[in-house]
Design a protein around this motif. Structure first.
Motif, PDB file in Angstrom:
ATOM      1  N   TYR A 104     -12.559  -6.177  -4.298  1.00 52.96           N
ATOM      2  CA  TYR A 104     -11.566  -7.512  -4.538  1.00 52.96           C
ATOM      3  C   TYR A 104     -10.113  -6.875  -5.012  1.00 52.96           C
ATOM      4  O   TYR A 104     -10.196  -5.974  -6.004  1.00 52.96           O
ATOM      5  N   PHE A 105      -9.109  -7.413  -4.451  1.00 55.73           N
ATOM      6  CA  PHE A 105      -7.844  -7.100  -5.195  1.00 55.73           C
ATOM      7  C   PHE A 105      -7.245  -8.275  -5.560  1.00 55.73           C
ATOM      8  O   PHE A 105      -6.885  -9.330  -4.979  1.00 55.73           O
ATOM      9  N   ASN A 106      -6.433  -8.459  -6.569  1.00 60.01           N
ATOM     10  CA  ASN A 106      -5.459  -9.234  -6.893  1.00 60.01           C
ATOM     11  C   ASN A 106      -3.965  -9.287  -6.853  1.00 60.01           C
ATOM     12  O   ASN A 106      -3.441  -9.613  -7.515  1.00 60.01           O
ATOM     13  N   ASN A 107      -3.781  -8.833  -5.680  1.00 57.29           N
ATOM     14  CA  ASN A 107      -2.593  -8.313  -5.215  1.00 57.29           C
ATOM     15  C   ASN A 107      -2.608  -8.022  -3.909  1.00 57.29           C
ATOM     16  O   ASN A 107      -3.477  -8.021  -3.078  1.00 57.29           O
ATOM     17  N   SER A 108      -1.478  -7.539  -3.286  1.00 55.96           N
ATOM     18  CA  SER A 108      -1.284  -6.944  -2.127  1.00 55.96           C
ATOM     19  C   SER A 108      -1.878  -5.589  -2.262  1.00 55.96           C
ATOM     20  O   SER A 108      -1.809  -4.988  -3.180  1.00 55.96           O
ATOM     21  N   VAL A 109      -2.411  -4.967  -1.132  1.00 51.70           N
ATOM     22  CA  VAL A 109      -2.880  -3.642  -1.178  1.00 51.70           C
ATOM     23  C   VAL A 109      -2.807  -2.707   0.095  1.00 51.70           C
ATOM     24  O   VAL A 109      -2.665  -3.396   0.961  1.00 51.70           O
ATOM     25  N   LEU A 110      -2.423  -1.376  -0.208  1.00 54.76           N
ATOM     26  CA  LEU A 110      -2.296  -0.649   0.913  1.00 54.76           C
ATOM     27  C   LEU A 110      -3.499   0.347   0.766  1.00 54.76           C
ATOM     28  O   LEU A 110      -3.803   0.822  -0.439  1.00 54.76           O
ATOM     29  N   ALA A 119     -18.344  -3.655   5.132  1.00 56.23           N
ATOM     30  CA  ALA A 119     -17.695  -3.575   4.092  1.00 56.23           C
ATOM     31  C   ALA A 119     -16.816  -4.896   3.920  1.00 56.23           C
ATOM     32  O   ALA A 119     -16.775  -5.440   5.009  1.00 56.23           O
ATOM     33  N   LEU A 120     -16.538  -5.273   2.786  1.00 52.08           N
ATOM     34  CA  LEU A 120     -15.863  -6.707   2.630  1.00 52.08           C
ATOM     35  C   LEU A 120     -14.738  -6.292   1.588  1.00 52.08           C
ATOM     36  O   LEU A 120     -14.812  -5.467   0.548  1.00 52.08           O
ATOM     37  N   VAL A 121     -13.306  -6.669   2.041  1.00 54.44           N
ATOM     38  CA  VAL A 121     -12.350  -6.456   1.334  1.00 54.44           C
ATOM     39  C   VAL A 121     -11.517  -7.856   1.075  1.00 54.44           C
ATOM     40  O   VAL A 121     -11.441  -8.697   2.074  1.00 54.44           O
ATOM     41  N   VAL A 122     -11.473  -8.237  -0.198  1.00 56.69           N
ATOM     42  CA  VAL A 122     -10.599  -9.544  -0.324  1.00 56.69           C
ATOM     43  C   VAL A 122      -9.314  -9.177  -1.010  1.00 56.69           C
ATOM     44  O   VAL A 122      -9.421  -8.580  -2.090  1.00 56.69           O
ATOM     45  N   ALA A 123      -8.344  -9.798  -0.583  1.00 63.70           N
ATOM     46  CA  ALA A 123      -6.974  -9.283  -1.097  1.00 63.70           C
ATOM     47  C   ALA A 123      -6.501 -10.805  -1.277  1.00 63.70           C
ATOM     48  O   ALA A 123      -6.554 -11.791  -0.446  1.00 63.70           O
TER      49      ALA A 123
END
Length: 191
Positions: A104-110, A119-123
């Motif tokens: 999990y990212f609480n921002n924009s992410v690169l 895999a799971l990515v939450v932005a």
């Protein structure tokens, strides 16, 4: 100060870029310098450290710089440093997200790597992937989107639109409105 100062220490390059230049000028100068460095017949891969100074830089522009550096297999990005004049920060994640991982990212992410199957990515807002997206991505904001070098059976959810299977062989940016025109659960083939 010269537009780009280059310092080499072993297999690392430090590129200190004048913070008074426009993004377009930075991009052109960086492209020119990387070409000159490549022509020096470098045997080893070089780690690039970009020092951008004090500037406002969008996450899209940041992605473009990474893409420029990584299009040549002789270069790898080690770091990018800049002091943002606004609070529109972007997180940088080095490495691929493996199957079974949830991040999990609480921002924009690169992400400098791939998002692998399972895999799971939450932005929160925008997600930029310098690599392949083969897993599941959730963007929590209606204003957000995902930009990746390649999509392979990726499942994308932006805000309240669900699980779209996306395939693309070229770099593509997917926004909320791109998904809205399709029915829930449909396949999207891009590029």
């Amino acid at each position: 100060m010269e537009n780009i100062e280059i310092k080499r220490i072993n297999d690392e390059l430090y590129l200190n870029i004048n913070d008074m230049d426009s993004f377009q000028k930075i991009y052109e100068l960086l492209e020119e310098k990387l070409l000159l460095i490549k022509e020096q017949n470098i045997n080893n891969k070089l780690m690039i450290n970009l020092l951008l100074g004090h500037r406002n830089i969008s996450s899209q522009d940041l992605y473009c710089l990474f893409e420029l550096i990584l299009k040549d297999e002789k270069f790898l990005v080690k770091s990018i440093e800049y002091n943002s004049l606004t609070h529109n920060d972007i997180e940088i994640y080095h490495g691929s997200i493996r199957g079974g991982e949830t991040i999990y990212f609480n921002n924009s992410v690169l992400i400098l790597g791939d998002i692998n199957p399972n895999a799971l990515v939450v932005a929160l807002n925008e997600l930029y992937v310098v690599g392949k997206v083969r897993g599941k991505v959730i963007i929590r904001s209606k204003d957000g989107g995902i930009h990746a070098a390649q999509f392979q059976n990726a499942y994308v959810k932006i805000f309240d639109l669900y699980n779209y299977c996306v395939n693309s062989n070229t770099t593509y940016f997917i926004k909320y409105n791109d998904l809205k025109i399709n029915e829930r659960g449909s396949k999207i083939c891009l590029g």
